[in-house]
Design an enzyme around this catalytic site. Structure first.
Site, short mmCIF file in Angstrom:
data_model
loop_
_atom_site.label_atom_id
_atom_site.label_comp_id
_atom_site.label_asym_id
_atom_site.label_seq_id
_atom_site.Cartn_x
_atom_site.Cartn_y
_atom_site.Cartn_z
N LYS A 81 -22.43 58.94 -20.97
CA LYS A 81 -21.87 59.36 -22.27
C LYS A 81 -22.94 59.62 -23.29
O LYS A 81 -22.78 60.49 -24.14
CB LYS A 81 -20.89 58.30 -22.79
CG LYS A 81 -19.56 58.32 -22.06
CD LYS A 81 -18.45 57.72 -22.90
CE LYS A 81 -17.14 57.78 -22.13
NZ LYS A 81 -16.07 57.05 -22.79
N LYS B 261 -16.16 65.29 -9.63
CA LYS B 261 -14.90 64.60 -9.93
C LYS B 261 -14.06 65.45 -10.88
O LYS B 261 -14.60 66.12 -11.76
CB LYS B 261 -15.26 63.27 -10.62
CG LYS B 261 -14.29 62.18 -10.35
CD LYS B 261 -14.73 60.88 -11.00
CE LYS B 261 -14.20 60.81 -12.41
NZ LYS B 261 -14.39 59.54 -13.06
N LYS C 138 -11.20 66.05 -17.39
CA LYS C 138 -10.53 66.79 -18.46
C LYS C 138 -11.54 67.49 -19.37
O LYS C 138 -11.19 68.39 -20.11
CB LYS C 138 -9.68 65.85 -19.30
CG LYS C 138 -10.52 64.80 -20.02
CD LYS C 138 -9.77 64.17 -21.15
CE LYS C 138 -10.53 62.98 -21.69
NZ LYS C 138 -11.84 63.23 -22.24
#
Ligand code: TRP
Length: 333
Positions: free
Chosen positions: A114, A196, A199
């Site tokens: 992140k 993976k 979204k």
């Protein structure tokens, strides 16, 4: 019968994908058995680690709660609540911060990912995110934490923090265990099956949102990237086909071997359509229920208030105990 507690949370980050559904949500409803009590929260405090527009944020929080109900969380058996409605989460989080090492947090792969992705906003909340998650879990004395694979490391740090605290101050917290689904732990992107499903992928064809309309789901599966082998087999060299086969297997309850038999000699198009149909069949009632619940604000508010009340009753007891044990409370007891 002594019930075991279950706790899990989901961030209200707008789109919830087929990956989130299979990896986590789908199991949440199934865990609501007579020998367990489940606490499920919309982790809006966690979502604050990335920038949010207040109005959109509020709306997404409500939508996530509606979606959990639509996925089968039964408010008569479980407590469904919004994390920020129970102030003990933030309070316990501070105490646990003081029992967590920088070095431990530095090792968290999600923090590394992140901070690479949000290089302009590497805030302290992003760093201590796992501590807040430990507080979520430990407040409810949860024995089981159903999560997707990506959250395993966070549940492990919660265990470490709990064990350390118990050693220092005496038995206080139940040591939680992650509960990770064996089948279909990972749903891959439909556009790049080596990655993976996410979204945040800029190409919306790469993911299925659980609220996608049937025709959209069908179109996305039809566009799914495969290969030129022209042979339906389950192996590493055909990640696109393997992904379709595992989605098919998850949504039909058939094994991969059974699926291979069914599709023996068939074309990729047939596998795509059959997979889309299986997904549509399971998601359609969820989408319809979601829209119905979302339109009924009075019902939703009632459920969330009652959930927060039930959650707070437990959270309050744990925090009181923590304050007493650490010298933060019970001054004149
Ligand atoms: N961090 C989790 C995720 O992004 C969400 C979450 C917040 C959670 N608090 C939790 C999961 C407590 C399990 C238990 O998926």
């Amino acid at each position: 019968m002594e019930k075991k507690n279950v706790l899990s949370g989901i961030q209200p980050s707008g789109i919830i994908t087929l990956g989130n559904y299979v990896g986590a949500l789908r199991n949440w409803a199934k865990l609501q058995t007579d020998d367990r009590f489940c606490f499920y929260c919309v982790a809006n405090l966690h979502a604050m680690t990335v920038r949010q527009d207040p109005e959109v944020f509020r709306q997404r929080t409500i939508e996530a709660a509606a979606l959990l109900l639509a996925c089968g969380i039964d408010p008569k058996r479980s407590a469904l609540f919004i994390q920020s409605s129970v102030h003990e989460h933030a309070e316990l989080s501070w105490v646990l911060n003081c029992s967590t090492y920088m070095g431990e947090l530095n090792r968290m792969t999600q923090f590394k990912d992140k901070s690479a992705k949000h290089a302009d906003n590497i805030n302290a909340g992003l760093f201590t995110y796992p501590v807040l998650m430990a507080a979520d879990i430990l407040l409810y004395q949860a024995s089981y934490v159903p999560v997707g694979h990506d959250q395993k490391q966070h549940v492990e740090i919660a265990r470490d923090i709990a064990e350390r605290f118990n050693k220092l101050y005496g038995e206080t917290f139940v040591i939680p265990e992650p509960f990770i689904p064996k089948v279909g732990g990972r749903i891959m992107s439909l556009q790049d099956p080596t990655k993976k499903m996410s979204k945040s992928d800029p190409n919306p064809s790469s993911f299925i949102a659980i609220t996608d309309e049937p025709n959209v789901i069908l179109k996305k599966f039809k566009r799914a990237v495969t290969d030129s082998e022209a042979r339906i087999a389950y192996n590493e060299n055909q990640p696109g086909i393997a992904n379709l086969l595992s989605i098919y297997s998850i949504f039909t309850g058939k094994t991969i071997e059974e699926a291979l038999e069914i599709f023996d000699g068939m074309g990729y198009g047939q596998l795509k359509v059959a997979t889309a149909e299986a997904v549509i069949e399971e998601l359609t009632p969820i989408r319809e229920e979601y829209n119905r619940i979302l339109a009924d604000r009075v019902y939703l508010e009632g459920v969330l208030n009652e959930g927060a009340r039930q959650a707070a009753a437990v959270a309050e007891k744990t925090l009181h105990n923590v304050y007493a044990k650490t010298g933060l409370g019970s001054f004149f007891a």
